[in-house]
Motif scaffolding. Structure first.
Motif, short mmCIF file in Angstrom:
data_model
loop_
_atom_site.label_atom_id
_atom_site.label_comp_id
_atom_site.label_asym_id
_atom_site.label_seq_id
_atom_site.Cartn_x
_atom_site.Cartn_y
_atom_site.Cartn_z
N MET A 35 0.94 -1.27 0.10
CA MET A 35 -0.03 -0.03 0.04
C MET A 35 0.76 1.14 -0.10
SD MET A 35 -3.03 -1.06 2.81
CE MET A 35 -1.96 -1.88 3.86
N ARG A 36 0.45 2.24 -0.89
CA ARG A 36 1.39 3.55 -0.98
C ARG A 36 0.57 4.66 -0.02
NH1 ARG A 36 2.77 7.47 -5.29
NH2 ARG A 36 4.91 7.34 -5.13
N VAL A 37 1.33 5.23 0.83
CA VAL A 37 1.05 6.24 1.63
C VAL A 37 1.49 7.59 1.55
CG1 VAL A 37 1.86 5.22 3.75
CG2 VAL A 37 0.00 6.78 4.04
N LEU A 38 0.81 8.72 1.30
CA LEU A 38 1.35 10.02 1.45
C LEU A 38 1.13 10.57 2.79
CD1 LEU A 38 2.47 12.63 0.45
CD2 LEU A 38 0.10 13.09 -0.27
N VAL A 39 2.28 10.99 3.50
CA VAL A 39 2.23 11.55 4.99
C VAL A 39 2.61 12.86 4.48
CG1 VAL A 39 3.29 11.48 7.27
CG2 VAL A 39 2.84 9.34 5.98
N ARG A 51 9.11 5.55 9.21
CA ARG A 51 9.99 4.25 9.63
C ARG A 51 8.83 3.29 10.08
NH1 ARG A 51 13.93 7.98 11.63
NH2 ARG A 51 12.99 7.62 13.76
N GLY A 52 7.81 3.82 10.61
CA GLY A 52 7.10 2.83 11.48
C GLY A 52 6.01 2.31 10.21
N LEU A 53 5.36 3.14 9.31
CA LEU A 53 4.53 2.49 8.30
C LEU A 53 5.33 1.71 7.44
CD1 LEU A 53 2.44 5.46 7.54
CD2 LEU A 53 1.92 3.55 8.69
N GLU A 54 6.52 1.99 7.17
CA GLU A 54 7.42 1.02 6.33
C GLU A 54 7.60 -0.19 6.86
OE1 GLU A 54 10.11 4.41 3.80
OE2 GLU A 54 10.81 3.23 5.57
N LEU A 55 7.87 -0.45 8.13
CA LEU A 55 8.07 -1.84 8.87
C LEU A 55 6.66 -2.40 8.71
CD1 LEU A 55 9.89 -0.93 11.94
CD2 LEU A 55 10.79 -2.23 10.02
N GLU A 56 5.44 -1.91 8.33
CA GLU A 56 4.22 -2.38 8.30
C GLU A 56 3.92 -2.82 6.94
OE1 GLU A 56 2.23 -3.47 10.88
OE2 GLU A 56 3.70 -2.64 12.41
N THR A 58 -5.63 12.38 16.97
CA THR A 58 -5.11 13.67 17.60
C THR A 58 -3.68 13.10 18.01
OG1 THR A 58 -6.28 13.15 19.88
CG2 THR A 58 -7.40 14.65 18.21
N LYS A 59 -2.77 14.20 18.07
CA LYS A 59 -1.54 13.92 18.81
C LYS A 59 -1.36 14.33 20.46
CE LYS A 59 0.80 15.77 14.45
NZ LYS A 59 1.49 16.94 13.98
N PRO A 60 -0.89 13.53 21.10
CA PRO A 60 -0.12 12.31 20.88
C PRO A 60 -0.85 11.25 20.40
CG PRO A 60 -0.28 12.84 23.15
CD PRO A 60 -0.64 13.98 22.69
N PHE A 61 -0.47 10.25 19.65
CA PHE A 61 -1.55 9.21 19.19
C PHE A 61 -0.69 7.76 19.58
CE2 PHE A 61 1.35 10.44 15.88
CZ PHE A 61 1.76 9.24 15.38
N SER A 62 -1.73 6.62 19.37
CA SER A 62 -1.14 5.53 19.67
C SER A 62 -0.78 4.92 17.92
CB SER A 62 -2.29 4.67 20.05
OG SER A 62 -2.00 3.23 19.98
N TYR A 63 0.55 4.54 18.05
CA TYR A 63 0.96 4.19 16.63
C TYR A 63 0.26 2.82 16.26
CZ TYR A 63 3.87 2.68 12.66
OH TYR A 63 4.27 2.50 11.71
N VAL A 64 -0.14 2.02 17.16
CA VAL A 64 -1.05 0.68 16.91
C VAL A 64 -2.39 1.29 16.25
CG1 VAL A 64 -2.11 -1.24 17.81
CG2 VAL A 64 0.22 -0.72 18.46
N VAL A 65 -2.94 2.41 16.98
CA VAL A 65 -4.17 2.78 16.38
C VAL A 65 -3.90 3.38 14.98
CG1 VAL A 65 -6.18 4.62 16.80
CG2 VAL A 65 -4.98 2.98 18.69
N LEU A 66 -2.89 4.12 14.87
CA LEU A 66 -2.85 4.87 13.46
C LEU A 66 -2.89 3.58 12.40
CD1 LEU A 66 -1.94 7.21 11.48
CD2 LEU A 66 0.45 6.76 12.32
N VAL A 67 -2.12 2.55 12.70
CA VAL A 67 -1.76 1.62 11.49
C VAL A 67 -3.04 0.83 11.50
CG1 VAL A 67 -0.59 -0.71 11.03
CG2 VAL A 67 0.68 1.21 12.14
N ALA A 68 -3.93 0.47 12.38
CA ALA A 68 -5.14 -0.05 12.44
C ALA A 68 -5.95 0.87 11.64
CB ALA A 68 -5.64 -0.51 13.87
N ARG A 69 -6.29 1.81 11.92
CA ARG A 69 -7.24 3.07 11.20
C ARG A 69 -6.75 3.27 9.69
NH1 ARG A 69 -9.36 8.07 15.13
NH2 ARG A 69 -9.95 6.69 16.65
N LEU A 70 -5.60 3.18 9.35
CA LEU A 70 -5.27 3.25 8.07
C LEU A 70 -5.74 1.81 7.13
CD1 LEU A 70 -1.53 4.78 8.05
CD2 LEU A 70 -3.72 5.92 7.59
#
Length: 233
Positions: free
Chosen positions: A1-5, A18-23, A100-112
């Motif tokens: 999957m290709r994501v724009l940040v 870095r985190g998204l690339e690992l996923e 919202t920041k600060p955020f849970s990285y696990v939640v960010l990946v799950a939502r994406l």
């Protein structure tokens, strides 16, 4: 999957990248509103992560302009603005999710993943080519009733090919969309991974899914599921 940040804080942008690339995501970053808008409308992405407070133009304006151009790529707003009216404004302008920041990285990946699984209007949630199916949100690939185990890179390569069926794709296009927009290594790595992929999705089933287009690159075919296996890359 290709994501724009689209994020103007360098450390946070790099952390998310870095985190998204690992996923398994292929990540492109932009640090200003105008640059993010240009990339969002000129390139193809599966999902967009967008800050609100950006140099140049705000994330609100970026969302508004993206939707005005009939671009329905899912958008997640990632911002320090946590007021209910800020969130309502984002949704009213066309955002699909808000974190919202600060955020849970696990939640960010799950939502994406949920946004990709839900998909944009008129976009199939599960990609298919004959009896081969790929579910981007669940990261699941099946051939008929058998589930296939692919590496992160193999999955990304197959997903990109399946999103562009019956289209000859150059090695450079594949590298830009599956590896990295700034990849500077040997382009023959594509050939190697096509070989890996064929051995998993075709050879055991006596099928041919990925053709070599001489002088161009590779093409995923959808009309010949019973053809003999393709030669190794």
């Amino acid at each position: 999957m290709r994501v724009l940040v689209v994020e103007d804080e360098p450390r946070l942008a790099q952390m998310v990248r870095r985190g998204l690339e690992l996923e398994g995501f292929v990540v492109v970053t932009a640090a200003t509103g105008p640059d993010g808008l240009w990339r969002a409308t000129e390139e193809s992405f599966d999902v967009i992560v967008l800050d609100i407070m950006l140099p140049g133009i705000s994330g609100y304006q970026v969302v508004r302009e993206i939707r005005a151009r009939q671009n329905w790529t899912p958008i997640l707003m990632l911002t320090a603005k946590d007021g209910e009216y800020d969130e309502a404004d984002a949704f009213d302008l066309g955002a699909d999710d808000y974190l919202t920041k600060p955020f849970s990285y696990v939640v960010l990946v799950a939502r994406l993943r949920a946004l990709v699984r839900r998909g944009a209007p008129m976009r199939p949630v599960v990609l298919t080519a004959g009896d081969l199916s790929l579910d981007p949100g669940r990261r699941r690939v099946t051939r008929g009733t058998e589930e296939l185990q692919l590496t992160r890179r193999e999955f990304g390569l197959l997903e990109y090919l399946m999103r562009n069926p019956d289209t000859a794709l150059t090695k450079n296009e594949i590298l830009r969309n599956v590896w990295d927009a700034n990849y500077a290594g040997d382009e023959n790595v594509v050939e190697v991974y096509v070989g890996y992929l064929r051995r998993k999705i075709d050879t055991p089933f006596g099928t041919r899914t990925i053709d070599t287009v001489r002088g161009v690159g590779y093409r995923l075919t959808t009309g010949c599921p019973d053809a003999p296996p393709a030669p190794e890359a």
